[in-house]
Design a protein around this motif. Sequence first.
Motif, PDB file in Angstrom:
ATOM      1  N   PRO A 114       0.842  -1.210   0.000  1.00 30.27           N
ATOM      2  CA  PRO A 114       0.000   0.000   0.000  1.00 30.27           C
ATOM      3  C   PRO A 114       0.874   1.257   0.000  1.00 30.27           C
ATOM      4  CG  PRO A 114      -0.756  -1.559   1.651  1.00 30.27           C
ATOM      5  CD  PRO A 114       0.559  -2.077   1.143  1.00 30.27           C
ATOM      6  N   VAL A 115       0.340   2.329  -0.577  1.00 29.35           N
ATOM      7  CA  VAL A 115       1.038   3.615  -0.650  1.00 29.35           C
ATOM      8  C   VAL A 115       0.325   4.614   0.257  1.00 29.35           C
ATOM      9  CG1 VAL A 115       1.626   5.556  -2.169  1.00 29.35           C
ATOM     10  CG2 VAL A 115       1.840   3.210  -3.007  1.00 29.35           C
ATOM     11  N   LEU A 116       1.082   5.249   1.141  1.00 26.51           N
ATOM     12  CA  LEU A 116       0.517   6.262   2.034  1.00 26.51           C
ATOM     13  C   LEU A 116       0.173   7.518   1.249  1.00 26.51           C
ATOM     14  CD1 LEU A 116      -0.063   7.128   5.016  1.00 26.51           C
ATOM     15  CD2 LEU A 116       2.256   8.091   5.011  1.00 26.51           C
ATOM     16  N   CYS A 117      -1.077   7.982   1.405  1.00 25.60           N
ATOM     17  CA  CYS A 117      -1.507   9.252   0.798  1.00 25.60           C
ATOM     18  C   CYS A 117      -1.279  10.408   1.760  1.00 25.60           C
ATOM     19  CB  CYS A 117      -2.999   9.218   0.471  1.00 25.60           C
ATOM     20  SG  CYS A 117      -3.462   7.965  -0.690  1.00 25.60           S
ATOM     21  N   GLY A 118      -1.539  10.166   3.034  1.00 16.81           N
ATOM     22  CA  GLY A 118      -1.387  11.202   4.041  1.00 16.81           C
ATOM     23  C   GLY A 118      -1.872  10.690   5.380  1.00 16.81           C
ATOM     24  N   GLU A 119      -1.514  11.429   6.435  1.00 10.65           N
ATOM     25  CA  GLU A 119      -1.891  11.010   7.780  1.00 10.65           C
ATOM     26  C   GLU A 119      -2.081  12.212   8.678  1.00 10.65           C
ATOM     27  OE1 GLU A 119       1.257   8.432   9.088  1.00 10.65           O
ATOM     28  OE2 GLU A 119       2.721  10.052   9.155  1.00 10.65           O
ATOM     29  N   PHE A 161      -1.361  14.941   5.871  1.00 15.96           N
ATOM     30  CA  PHE A 161      -0.037  15.385   5.442  1.00 15.96           C
ATOM     31  C   PHE A 161       0.854  14.197   5.119  1.00 15.96           C
ATOM     32  CE2 PHE A 161      -1.614  18.994   7.735  1.00 15.96           C
ATOM     33  CZ  PHE A 161      -1.143  20.074   6.998  1.00 15.96           C
ATOM     34  N   LYS A 162       1.731  14.420   4.128  1.00 18.02           N
ATOM     35  CA  LYS A 162       2.776  13.463   3.789  1.00 18.02           C
ATOM     36  C   LYS A 162       4.024  14.276   3.465  1.00 18.02           C
ATOM     37  CE  LYS A 162       3.880   9.687   0.621  1.00 18.02           C
ATOM     38  NZ  LYS A 162       3.348   8.857  -0.487  1.00 18.02           N
ATOM     39  N   ARG A 163       5.084  14.057   4.198  1.00 22.27           N
ATOM     40  CA  ARG A 163       6.341  14.795   4.016  1.00 22.27           C
ATOM     41  C   ARG A 163       6.120  16.301   3.979  1.00 22.27           C
ATOM     42  NH1 ARG A 163       7.378  11.440  -0.802  1.00 22.27           N
ATOM     43  NH2 ARG A 163       7.729   9.367   0.010  1.00 22.27           N
ATOM     44  N   ASP A 164       5.435  16.825   4.978  1.00 21.06           N
ATOM     45  CA  ASP A 164       5.174  18.263   5.143  1.00 21.06           C
ATOM     46  C   ASP A 164       4.308  18.884   4.047  1.00 21.06           C
ATOM     47  OD1 ASP A 164       6.639  18.374   7.533  1.00 21.06           O
ATOM     48  OD2 ASP A 164       8.520  18.603   6.412  1.00 21.06           O
ATOM     49  N   GLU A 165       3.695  18.081   3.207  1.00 23.30           N
ATOM     50  CA  GLU A 165       2.786  18.572   2.170  1.00 23.30           C
ATOM     51  C   GLU A 165       1.371  18.141   2.528  1.00 23.30           C
ATOM     52  OE1 GLU A 165       1.499  17.469  -2.428  1.00 23.30           O
ATOM     53  OE2 GLU A 165       3.293  16.551  -1.566  1.00 23.30           O
ATOM     54  N   GLN A 166       0.414  19.098   2.482  1.00 24.96           N
ATOM     55  CA  GLN A 166      -0.971  18.704   2.699  1.00 24.96           C
ATOM     56  C   GLN A 166      -1.454  17.981   1.455  1.00 24.96           C
ATOM     57  OE1 GLN A 166      -3.840  21.601   4.044  1.00 24.96           O
ATOM     58  NE2 GLN A 166      -5.497  20.110   3.903  1.00 24.96           N
ATOM     59  N   THR A 167      -1.923  16.740   1.659  1.00 27.45           N
ATOM     60  CA  THR A 167      -2.305  15.893   0.534  1.00 27.45           C
ATOM     61  C   THR A 167      -3.809  15.648   0.444  1.00 27.45           C
ATOM     62  OG1 THR A 167      -1.922  13.941   1.890  1.00 27.45           O
ATOM     63  CG2 THR A 167      -0.081  14.704   0.504  1.00 27.45           C
ATOM     64  N   GLY A 168      -4.556  16.151   1.416  1.00 31.24           N
ATOM     65  CA  GLY A 168      -5.989  15.952   1.375  1.00 31.24           C
ATOM     66  C   GLY A 168      -6.638  16.251   2.703  1.00 31.24           C
ATOM     67  N   ILE A 169      -7.914  15.891   2.780  1.00 24.80           N
ATOM     68  CA  ILE A 169      -8.714  16.094   3.992  1.00 24.80           C
ATOM     69  C   ILE A 169      -9.526  14.831   4.240  1.00 24.80           C
ATOM     70  CG2 ILE A 169     -10.675  17.374   4.959  1.00 24.80           C
ATOM     71  CD1 ILE A 169      -9.648  19.826   3.482  1.00 24.80           C
ATOM     72  N   LEU A 170      -9.563  14.413   5.497  1.00 20.29           N
ATOM     73  CA  LEU A 170     -10.375  13.281   5.932  1.00 20.29           C
ATOM     74  C   LEU A 170     -11.482  13.824   6.822  1.00 20.29           C
ATOM     75  CD1 LEU A 170     -10.614  10.130   6.043  1.00 20.29           C
ATOM     76  CD2 LEU A 170      -9.264  10.257   8.149  1.00 20.29           C
ATOM     77  N   ASN A 171     -12.731  13.516   6.513  1.00 18.20           N
ATOM     78  CA  ASN A 171     -13.875  13.987   7.302  1.00 18.20           C
ATOM     79  C   ASN A 171     -14.259  12.925   8.327  1.00 18.20           C
ATOM     80  OD1 ASN A 171     -14.460  16.595   6.046  1.00 18.20           O
ATOM     81  ND2 ASN A 171     -14.742  15.342   4.225  1.00 18.20           N
TER      82      ASN A 171
END
Length: 181
Positions: free
Chosen positions: A130-135, A159-169
Amino acid sequence: AAGRPAQIRFENVAHARPGRCRSPLAPLAKARAPRSCAADMATSRQLDIMIFDAQLKRIFDSLKNNQDVFVQLVCGYVDGSQLVVGKTEICKNGNLHPRWSERFLCGRDTGRGCKTLKFQVYIDHMWRNPVLCGEAEFGLDNIWNKASAGCQRFPVPLFKRDEQTGILNVQFSMLVGSNSS
């Protein structure tokens, strides 16, 4: 009780059918009884976590133009160890807007001392890891305090590596009642 180190126990009480994504407003398939977000402190409490959906900023799969997405819940303990305690169903072709509407119940025990809860959004692969999208990570006491104040639904930046990659509701509330199953 609030404020003490806690171990966390999770129970996923509502699963989407395998391969199917659910609307964020769909009724829970295995929810026990309807409940409000009001809490009666005289009875046992469980943290009720609802993972609705996510908005991802890009496709994270390097080989395909679509992605199958899931969320993993990970407890971080005082000793630095981590343990996966919950996982949503895979939202097939969730792409940039995966939906789950899955509910997890969390009880508190004194023990190892769970101090954080991390939400990790991943892309599932059949033949690859699996590939991490963000946490996003929260202090567990902070989540319990928010839920004790009432039903709290909010967007969680990923976030992934200090980049915001999305939002989880997600939504946190306190489920109050007896421990009978």
